[in-house]
Motif scaffolding. Structure first.
Motif, PDB file in Angstrom:
ATOM      1  N   LEU A 164       0.845  -1.188   0.000  1.00 53.61           N
ATOM      2  CA  LEU A 164       0.000   0.000   0.000  1.00 53.61           C
ATOM      3  C   LEU A 164       0.883   1.242   0.000  1.00 53.61           C
ATOM      4  CD1 LEU A 164      -2.608  -1.079   2.716  1.00 53.61           C
ATOM      5  CD2 LEU A 164      -2.874  -1.207   0.230  1.00 53.61           C
ATOM      6  N   THR A 166       0.957   5.156   0.741  1.00 53.79           N
ATOM      7  CA  THR A 166       0.114   5.967   1.613  1.00 53.79           C
ATOM      8  C   THR A 166       0.767   7.295   1.972  1.00 53.79           C
ATOM      9  OG1 THR A 166      -0.965   5.996   3.783  1.00 53.79           O
ATOM     10  CG2 THR A 166       1.079   4.747   3.603  1.00 53.79           C
ATOM     11  N   TYR A 220      -3.879   9.454  -7.334  1.00 53.46           N
ATOM     12  CA  TYR A 220      -4.351   8.669  -6.198  1.00 53.46           C
ATOM     13  C   TYR A 220      -5.821   8.973  -5.927  1.00 53.46           C
ATOM     14  CZ  TYR A 220       0.669   8.220  -5.455  1.00 53.46           C
ATOM     15  OH  TYR A 220       2.006   7.964  -5.625  1.00 53.46           O
ATOM     16  N   ASN A 225     -11.833   4.098  -1.995  1.00 55.95           N
ATOM     17  CA  ASN A 225     -11.161   3.596  -3.189  1.00 55.95           C
ATOM     18  C   ASN A 225     -11.887   2.349  -3.673  1.00 55.95           C
ATOM     19  OD1 ASN A 225      -9.473   2.630  -5.145  1.00 55.95           O
ATOM     20  ND2 ASN A 225      -7.818   2.078  -3.758  1.00 55.95           N
ATOM     21  N   GLU A 229      -9.838  -4.335  -3.214  1.00 53.18           N
ATOM     22  CA  GLU A 229     -10.225  -4.639  -1.844  1.00 53.18           C
ATOM     23  C   GLU A 229      -9.213  -5.597  -1.226  1.00 53.18           C
ATOM     24  OE1 GLU A 229     -13.015  -8.598  -1.928  1.00 53.18           O
ATOM     25  OE2 GLU A 229     -14.017  -6.684  -2.276  1.00 53.18           O
ATOM     26  N   ASP A 274      -6.989   5.191   4.535  1.00 58.54           N
ATOM     27  CA  ASP A 274      -6.779   5.704   3.179  1.00 58.54           C
ATOM     28  C   ASP A 274      -7.995   5.497   2.278  1.00 58.54           C
ATOM     29  OD1 ASP A 274      -4.327   6.815   3.501  1.00 58.54           O
ATOM     30  OD2 ASP A 274      -3.194   5.227   2.504  1.00 58.54           O
ATOM     31  N   ASN A 276      -9.141   2.428   1.454  1.00 57.89           N
ATOM     32  CA  ASN A 276      -9.092   1.116   0.814  1.00 57.89           C
ATOM     33  C   ASN A 276     -10.185   0.228   1.401  1.00 57.89           C
ATOM     34  OD1 ASN A 276      -6.642   1.624  -0.732  1.00 57.89           O
ATOM     35  ND2 ASN A 276      -5.592   1.565   1.236  1.00 57.89           N
TER      36      ASN A 276
END
Length: 353
Positions: A164, A166, A220, A225, A229, A274, A276
């Protein structure tokens, strides 16, 4: 390869999309409910393995009973021949190889199986023509693409890590450590974070550092998002509900409350800092939850007055007339006080579907 196939092939594994408008099961009894899990259908795919010598479906459960199965597969199937140890020999993709899979007049589009309760398939071939596999299949040990290496083989790959990128590294580490129990030795300063949970491995890296490393600028997502997943499997439906509630109580953003999907999965969604998406799910209902689904014919008749009752000749004639007049299954369900699955099943028996 042709001789190798004919001497080694013992099983054939079949896989194709199951679409209600193109595929159907016909059972001799009317007590198969519309919302029940169809045999060998999972996540909208039908998959089964046939013993080419004994003409038997290996995955068939005697509880399924006997039935007639038909499917218009067209060019969407995958057919893999296996040896006696169930190791793949070769795979054919596309139209049905009807010289191996009945019916002989399927024209590459159809599969028809009369399945007995023990899984044996009626009217199966005694001898096979594997020429289509010889001409079009690709060996299991080779890549199917044209740009093979000189050896014709690829190295075995093992999925390693989820990474990830970030801008909220400390917050993300707190989330996966404190909410989910991931372990890390991160010192709070170095750019690279490694976190583990059992065999799972998660790494995080600052976006600006990655852009510098790749000499690229990236776009981004903001907010949730929806492009990917992380999915976590839990033992039971009850665990899904408990974990979702636990996360919400700790201030985690909820995305979708626990829901039992038509394919039998209990699933819920939350989001990390974030945005996600994280799926928590299970395919295993508890005994208590299974009991809730159980019903007697009398209970079912509270909704459908004629559920499980025999069809009379006059009812059959009336059903045919309504079908020919263009009445929908939903309309016929209301008229005959039977669920839609029973209507469709009866129409199949009467040769209308």
């Amino acid at each position: 390869m042709e001789n190798t196939i004919s001497t080694r092939a013992r099983y054939i594994h079949i896989s194709f999309p199951y679409r209600e408008e193109l595929c159907s099961y016909s059972f001799p009894f009317e007590n198969v409910e519309e919302d029940e899990q169809l045999p060998l259908v999972n996540l909208d795919y039908w998959q089964g393995t046939i013993d080419l010598q004994e003409h038997k479906l290996l995955e068939w459960n005697t509880d399924f009973g006997e039935c007639y199965f038909q499917a218009k597969v067209r060019d969407e199937g995958t057919y893999t021949l296996l040896d006696a140890e169930k190791k793949a020999i070769c795979t054919l993709k596309g139209y049905v190889p009807n010289s191996v899979i009945p019916p002989a007049d399927g024209c590459g589009d159809y599969i028809h199986f009369g399945i007995n309760a023990d899984g044996t398939v009626e009217e199966w071939y005694e001898t096979y023509d594997f020429s289509e596999f010889h001409e079009k299949a690709f060996p299991a040990s080779e890549d199917s693409t044209d740009n093979l290496t000189s050896s014709g083989k690829r190295p075995v790959m093992k999925f390693n890590t989820i990474g990830l990128f970030t801008e909220n590294q400390a917050q993300m580490v707190d989330f996966y450590r404190n909410i989910w129990g991931f372990k890390t030795s991160w010192d709070g300063d170095s750019p690279n974070v490694e976190m583990t949970y059992g065999n799972m491995r998660l790494i995080m890296f600052p976006r600006k550092d990655f852009e510098q490393m790749a000499s690229q600028n990236f776009n981004y997502p903001k907010g949730l998002n929806g492009t990917m997943e992380l999915s976590f499997d839990l033992p039971t439906f009850h665990d899904v509900d408990n974990e979702y509630t636990r996360c919400i109580r700790q201030g985690v953003q909820g995305v979708m409350t626990p829901t039992t999907e038509p394919w039998g999965q209990r699933t819920a969604y939350i989001a990390d800092p974030d945005g996600n998406l994280i799926e928590i799910s299970s395919f295993n209902p508890t005994a208590k939850e299974v009991a809730k689904k159980a019903y007697t014919p009398e209970e079912k008749r509270q909704k459908y007055g004629n559920a499980y009752l025999p069809w009379e000749k006059e009812a059959d004639e009336y059903l045919i007339r309504l079908y020919d007049e263009g009445k929908s299954v939903k309309e016929q369900s209301g008229i005959f006080e039977r669920n839609a699955g029973a209507i469709r099943s009866r129409l199949r028996k009467l040769g209308k579907v």
